[in-house]
Design a protein around this motif. Structure first.
Motif, mmCIF file in Angstrom:
data_model
loop_
_atom_site.group_PDB
_atom_site.id
_atom_site.type_symbol
_atom_site.label_atom_id
_atom_site.label_comp_id
_atom_site.label_asym_id
_atom_site.label_seq_id
_atom_site.Cartn_x
_atom_site.Cartn_y
_atom_site.Cartn_z
ATOM 1 N N GLN A 5 35.251 47.661 33.450
ATOM 2 C CA GLN A 5 35.615 46.420 34.123
ATOM 3 C C GLN A 5 35.364 46.497 35.632
ATOM 4 O O GLN A 5 34.879 45.536 36.249
ATOM 5 C CB GLN A 5 37.090 46.071 33.855
ATOM 6 C CG GLN A 5 37.368 45.634 32.429
ATOM 7 C CD GLN A 5 36.565 44.391 32.038
ATOM 8 O OE1 GLN A 5 36.289 43.527 32.865
ATOM 9 N NE2 GLN A 5 36.179 44.311 30.771
ATOM 10 N N THR A 6 35.693 47.653 36.234
ATOM 11 C CA THR A 6 35.452 47.832 37.668
ATOM 12 C C THR A 6 33.963 47.775 37.971
ATOM 13 O O THR A 6 33.539 47.177 38.965
ATOM 14 C CB THR A 6 36.024 49.184 38.152
ATOM 15 O OG1 THR A 6 37.421 49.237 37.857
ATOM 16 C CG2 THR A 6 35.816 49.352 39.647
ATOM 17 N N GLU A 9 32.782 44.201 37.901
ATOM 18 C CA GLU A 9 33.240 43.471 39.088
ATOM 19 C C GLU A 9 32.389 43.822 40.301
ATOM 20 O O GLU A 9 31.992 42.941 41.074
ATOM 21 C CB GLU A 9 34.710 43.812 39.359
ATOM 22 C CG GLU A 9 35.343 42.976 40.464
ATOM 23 C CD GLU A 9 35.431 41.503 40.114
ATOM 24 O OE1 GLU A 9 35.348 40.673 41.047
ATOM 25 O OE2 GLU A 9 35.573 41.170 38.926
ATOM 26 N N LYS A 12 28.963 42.229 39.948
ATOM 27 C CA LYS A 12 29.033 40.797 40.261
ATOM 28 C C LYS A 12 29.030 40.588 41.767
ATOM 29 O O LYS A 12 28.282 39.751 42.293
ATOM 30 C CB LYS A 12 30.300 40.190 39.648
ATOM 31 C CG LYS A 12 30.455 38.704 39.931
ATOM 32 C CD LYS A 12 31.743 38.169 39.314
ATOM 33 C CE LYS A 12 31.933 36.693 39.647
ATOM 34 N NZ LYS A 12 33.212 36.166 39.084
ATOM 35 N N ASN A 13 29.838 41.373 42.494
ATOM 36 C CA ASN A 13 29.924 41.243 43.948
ATOM 37 C C ASN A 13 28.603 41.654 44.613
ATOM 38 O O ASN A 13 28.158 41.022 45.582
ATOM 39 C CB ASN A 13 31.064 42.091 44.501
ATOM 40 C CG ASN A 13 32.424 41.575 44.062
ATOM 41 O OD1 ASN A 13 32.565 40.402 43.709
ATOM 42 N ND2 ASN A 13 33.429 42.443 44.055
#
Length: 237
Positions: A5-6, A9, A12-13
């Motif tokens: 999940q990290t 994220e 995505k960033n």
């Protein structure tokens, strides 16, 4: 390594322009880059250069990764990291195509273009007869100008398809990629370690049988097996 999940994220960033997220991804994936770079040592390329090339491959993986892919980012990144290193070795490193072969290839390409414009593309036999060389030399010369294609190289931007999508297989892409990576990893092992893994997992031999065949103790075989498996898990985590 970062958890799933990290990683998503940060990806995505990073794709939204965050240099900090991209930097974190590179830092946390450096063990993966190092494990791949080590396979290409002794290729007359400095290890630090291999790491920089690997990092460049990782950045390309970050930029090209689709968050909708049903695959781990590390699995996607491995062939792109390795591909960047291989391209450098092929184009600028120790693996070179001779100047004479490049010259012959260029002459053949000019001849093919001229014939195609006049009539039709010549056969290998016709090219060989025109230049007074063997047919095998014609094939070799033309192949010397070809570049390996990444499994993830897109050939249809409209449908977002890549080469991997066109590979015929009854397996899903994850399984296919894992098999490709596993084969590449096993081939990169030292000879004794490679033999142990092949005998153990592809010949269904016990540790005792392998130890007897290689003239070592079962403990040594067990250590070799554990070492390889742990390294593989780390590389593909």
């Amino acid at each position: 390594m970062l958890d799933y999940q990290t990683t998503l994220e940060l990806l995505k960033n990073a794709k939204e322009g965050s240099e900090e997220a991209k930097s974190q991804l590179i830092t946390h994936n450096m063990p993966l880059i190092k494990s791949i770079a080590k396979r290409y040592r002794n290729k007359q390329v400095e290890y630090d250069d291999l790491l920089q090339l690997g990092a460049l491959g990782l950045v390309k993986a970050i930029n090209n990764f689709d968050l909708n892919f049903n695959v781990k980012f590390s699995t996607y990144a491995v062939p792109m990291i390795a591909g960047e290193i291989k391209r450098f070795i092929r184009d600028d490193g120790a693996i070179k195509v001779s100047r004479a072969m490049k010259s012959l290839c260029n002459k053949i390409q000019i001849y093919i273009n001229e014939r195609t414009m006049e009539d039709k593309s010549p056969s290998v036999k016709e090219i060989a007869e025109h230049f007074g060389i063997d047919e095998q030399e014609v094939v070799f010369a033309l192949d010397s100008n070809k570049y390996p294609v990444s499994l993830f190289e897109k050939f249809d931007d409209d449908n977002n398809q890549c080469v991997l999508d066109k590979l015929p297989s009854n397996e899903n892409n994850d399984d296919l990629i894992d098999k490709i990576l596993l084969k590449d990893y096993i081939n990169s092992l030292p000879e004794r370690e490679k033999k142990v893994i092949i005998l153990r997992y592809y010949r269904d031999m016990t540790q005792s049988e392998i130890a007897q065949m290689l003239g070592v103790s079962q403990v040594q075989i067990s250590r070799i097996e554990s070492k390889v498996i742990n390294a593989l898990k780390q590389a593909l985590a």
